[in-house]
Design a protein around this motif. Structure first.
Motif, short mmCIF file in Angstrom:
data_model
loop_
_atom_site.label_atom_id
_atom_site.label_comp_id
_atom_site.label_asym_id
_atom_site.label_seq_id
_atom_site.Cartn_x
_atom_site.Cartn_y
_atom_site.Cartn_z
N SER A 242 1.54 3.77 7.87
CA SER A 242 0.82 3.75 6.66
C SER A 242 -0.15 4.70 6.70
CB SER A 242 0.05 2.44 6.27
OG SER A 242 -0.52 2.45 5.02
N THR A 243 -0.64 5.29 5.27
CA THR A 243 -1.74 6.15 5.20
C THR A 243 -3.04 5.40 4.88
OG1 THR A 243 -1.00 6.57 3.01
CG2 THR A 243 -0.26 7.84 4.56
N ASP A 244 -2.66 4.12 4.42
CA ASP A 244 -4.14 3.33 4.24
C ASP A 244 -4.71 2.79 5.32
OD1 ASP A 244 -5.95 1.84 2.90
OD2 ASP A 244 -4.60 0.35 2.02
N MET B 216 -6.92 0.59 5.69
CA MET B 216 -7.19 -0.90 5.73
C MET B 216 -5.87 -1.57 6.37
SD MET B 216 -10.11 -1.38 4.90
CE MET B 216 -10.22 -2.87 4.72
N ASP B 217 -4.86 -1.06 6.31
CA ASP B 217 -3.61 -1.61 6.74
C ASP B 217 -3.59 -1.86 8.23
OD1 ASP B 217 -2.33 -1.85 4.29
OD2 ASP B 217 -0.87 0.15 4.65
N SER C 114 0.85 -1.20 0.11
CA SER C 114 -0.06 0.06 0.14
C SER C 114 0.94 1.38 -0.03
CB SER C 114 -1.16 0.35 1.31
OG SER C 114 -0.13 0.20 2.54
#
Length: 71
Positions: A48-50, A52-53, A27
């Motif tokens: 992370s900027t996601d 969902m991670d 990601s």
């Protein structure tokens, strides 16, 4: 001094910082980890900027992850 934290003590009193590695994830973020055994790491931190991670149980701090060799 007393230090209260929801983080396990093993993660706070981490080993030598030179043994901590950063591993990129698909990601675009990365995980910081330390080696446990051959081809196994312990996740220390997820960056992370996601969103969902952070829901992925395999990337949670404290989790032992087996690495797959790439050919």
């Amino acid at each position: 001094m007393i230090y209260y934290s929801p983080v396990p003590l093993e993660l706070i009193q981490s080993t030598d910082p030179a043994k901590i590695i950063s591993i990129p994830i698909p990601s675009g973020g990365y995980i910081r980890a330390e080696a446990v055994d051959y081809n196994r790491i312990r996740v220390l931190e997820l960056v992370s900027t996601d969103p969902m991670d952070y829901l992925d149980e395999g990337l949670q701090p404290g989790r032992i992850v087996s690495l797959k060799p790439s050919l």
